[in-house]
Every structure is written in C-alpha cells, then in structure tokens.
Design a protein around this motif. Sequence first.
Motif, PDB file in Angstrom:
ATOM      1  N   SER A   1     -11.905  20.887  56.814  1.00  0.00           N
ATOM      2  CA  SER A   1     -12.623  19.634  57.094  1.00  0.00           C
ATOM      3  C   SER A   1     -13.559  19.791  58.278  1.00  0.00           C
ATOM      4  CB  SER A   1     -11.616  18.513  57.356  1.00  0.00           C
ATOM      5  OG  SER A   1     -12.264  17.307  57.687  1.00  0.00           O
ATOM      6  N   TYR A   2     -13.104  20.485  59.313  1.00  0.00           N
ATOM      7  CA  TYR A   2     -13.915  20.746  60.507  1.00  0.00           C
ATOM      8  C   TYR A   2     -15.166  21.543  60.141  1.00  0.00           C
ATOM      9  CZ  TYR A   2     -14.844  22.465  65.316  1.00  0.00           C
ATOM     10  OH  TYR A   2     -15.405  22.787  66.531  1.00  0.00           O
ATOM     11  N   LEU A   3     -15.004  22.574  59.326  1.00  0.00           N
ATOM     12  CA  LEU A   3     -16.139  23.384  58.902  1.00  0.00           C
ATOM     13  C   LEU A   3     -17.085  22.585  58.003  1.00  0.00           C
ATOM     14  CD1 LEU A   3     -14.287  26.741  58.103  1.00  0.00           C
ATOM     15  CD2 LEU A   3     -15.774  26.293  60.056  1.00  0.00           C
ATOM     16  N   ALA A   4     -16.519  21.744  57.147  1.00  0.00           N
ATOM     17  CA  ALA A   4     -17.340  20.936  56.246  1.00  0.00           C
ATOM     18  C   ALA A   4     -18.218  19.947  57.005  1.00  0.00           C
ATOM     19  CB  ALA A   4     -16.448  20.190  55.259  1.00  0.00           C
ATOM     20  N   ASP A   5     -17.765  19.549  58.186  1.00  0.00           N
ATOM     21  CA  ASP A   5     -18.557  18.651  59.036  1.00  0.00           C
ATOM     22  C   ASP A   5     -19.578  19.416  59.870  1.00  0.00           C
ATOM     23  OD1 ASP A   5     -17.298  16.377  58.126  1.00  0.00           O
ATOM     24  OD2 ASP A   5     -15.782  16.367  59.710  1.00  0.00           O
TER      25      ASP A   5
END
Length: 210
Positions: free
Chosen positions: A160-164
Amino acid sequence: MSQMPLSFCYAVLSGGKSSRMGRDKSLLSVGGQSIVERVVGDIQGFTAAQEQLYLCSGGKRYSQLDSENLIYLDDYLADYQGPLSALAAVFQSVALNPKFDYQWVFTFPTDSLLLPSETFSLLQQAIEKNPEAQMVYLSGERDHPLHAAYRVDIAEALVSYLADDHRAVMKFVQQLDYKRVQIPNHWQAYLNFNTEVGFKKAVEAYNQAN
C-alpha cells in the motif's frame, strides 16, 4: 508458555544503482572477494536447509556465486525504485511459496563490510525480547534500516505504501512497531559507504578492527 521458534529467510540487497560510487558496490573487492560473494557466502555458511536465501539484485546476475539455496528476485516495481521494492518482492515470493511458513525476513545490504553472521544474532535477540515488534534494525550514530529484520505480515502495508508512490525507507519504518538495536561503536566506521573515498576508509577501519 515457551515461545515458538522463529521461522525466517534471508534477503541480500544488491540491486542499487551505486550512482555516487560510479560502479556496482556489490562487486567491490575486499580481501580478494567481491562484497556480494562475502555476504552470500557468509549466509550460506550458517543458514539451515529450510531457510531460503533471496538475492535482490535488480536484474543483475553474479556468475561467481554459489547458487545453492539461492533465488534471484527482480524488484516488485519496475525501473529500480529503492530497497522497499526489493523487500516487497521477497514478501510476494514468500506468499507464493507454500513450502515454507516464514514469519521474518532478515535483510543484509551490500554497501557494508559487516557480515551477516556478525549482525544476525543481535537482530534475532531483539525479536525474541520484543515479540510485539514488526521490525528491528541496527542503529548507532545513524539509523540503518536495511540491516534489519521485517515481519512478513507487514507485506500488505508495504504494498500500500509503494502504491501511494512512497519510497523512503525510514518513513515506512516509522509506521511500524519497530525496535532499534544499538551497535558497537567500532562498527560505525565500516557499516556503510557510498563513494570510493568512503569505501577506502571503511576497508582501512575494518582491517584495523579485525
């Protein structure tokens, strides 16, 4: 009640661009061996058969390495986007492999002269003393979140962090329940390097200490 034994695998992080160094830091020579050979060989010297060793190399391959118990992984994201992308690839591989039920991934970078056998027990002891922790890492004058162990169940948070579109390691770490592991003072001089001058100084300090 006694604690369950830890289940873990290892990830060697060698996929960096080495832009400040000007050449692949993993291939710098120390005592006649490249750094990546030292790190991988050291882990293979103490790892158990059931503990998988991943080499996160960003597409690079090293013909000089012993391939026993070694799996190359490309990054989770294309076009090298930092060590968290490599870690996400390890989590993904672990999730897709039902053979092993790993709880932790121990990470070791190749821009350091510290050997995994020197740091592993410190990280393992920190996990055992802090069973609630999601991540433990070495710290001294600076934080070193790639000399670390990450709990596998943070995979969803990482993706999720990378997707943001976030890439900073410490900003991600600060979202976790983490524990710092204080290192011996003499490690500071050869724990990390990014330039030719820094590498030469690290080698000198390492040779004096060892």
